[in-house]
Design an enzyme around this catalytic site. Sequence first.
Site, short mmCIF file in Angstrom:
data_model
loop_
_atom_site.label_atom_id
_atom_site.label_comp_id
_atom_site.label_asym_id
_atom_site.label_seq_id
_atom_site.Cartn_x
_atom_site.Cartn_y
_atom_site.Cartn_z
N GLU A 1 1.77 -0.33 15.39
CA GLU A 1 2.21 1.01 15.01
C GLU A 1 2.93 1.74 16.15
OE1 GLU A 1 -0.82 -0.23 14.54
OE2 GLU A 1 -1.33 -0.07 12.41
N SER A 18 0.82 -1.21 0.00
CA SER A 18 0.00 0.00 0.00
C SER A 18 0.85 1.26 0.00
CB SER A 18 -0.93 0.01 1.22
OG SER A 18 -1.88 -1.03 1.13
#
Length: 317
Positions: A61, A40
């Site tokens: 993350e 992506s």
Amino acid sequence: MKKYTDTGKKDTRSGFGAGLTELASANENVVALCADLIGSLKMEGFIEKAPERFFQTGIAEANMIGMAAGLTVGGKIPFAGTFANFATGRVYDQIRQSVAYSEKNVKICASHAGLTLGEDGATHQILEDIGLMKMLPGMVVINPCDFNQTKAATLAIAEYEGPVYLRFGRPKVANFTPENGSFVIGKAVMLNEGTDVTIVATGHCVWEALLAAEKLEAKGISAEVINIHTIKPLDEEAILKSVAKTGCIVTCEEHNYLGGLGESVARVLSLNNPTPQEYVATKDTFGESGTATELMAKYELDAPAIEKAVEKVITRK
């Protein structure tokens, strides 16, 4: 009006990928991290050239931001990539403490920003990230407009010492800025000079602003169009110089009107030269699922919406 040519639609995330791939060879201190979204964010080229300098963190993350901050201690320049929604809201505390407060040289690279990630729907869209990031002391916020400018921005931030938020998107949009053009952080780009209204736009809205300016010209309205690729630090001089001439302004962004480019511009105007202003932005709302084109039209972020805002603000001069 100066005419701009769409040389072929490309996604800005591919511009980031191209720039990062170039950095793999150009700067041995650049490292890349990704939270399970390699494809992506178009990071395959970097991995192919410098696999030993790539770190796949998985869907973690917060850990990715902590790792990136730690890598700077050894002189590395980490580019940490994921979707904008996950790169900001999900890990805001880590960014605030480990990156901004600690003044670490981390480049937070955020794809799929705004409404135009489209069919992925409202939970993956983010329309408040510019506001979140610009409020952090010392954080540079950059939102380039097309493939070429995103590539140039990616190369430029590797040379900048300090934390940066680089925002880009999913859809293929007009690619109209010069190939291998220069990118100066904090310096707006004048795209078209005009006398009746100033249009300042950022990201995907820049091309829409140029389309609107063409339509306005046919109506006898001369629009000055400025590409604000750096939202922080903002090029206040360019804005004030333009409105001194035109007397009114429209701000355009794929972001909530609360906290975005428009509010930054309003602050500059209120302190220096109060000027009629209209906002082209989402109005305190979440998005929904749909194509990028459909969503830009429904939430009034496209060229017709900019035309409408210009015609309104001119009456307020």
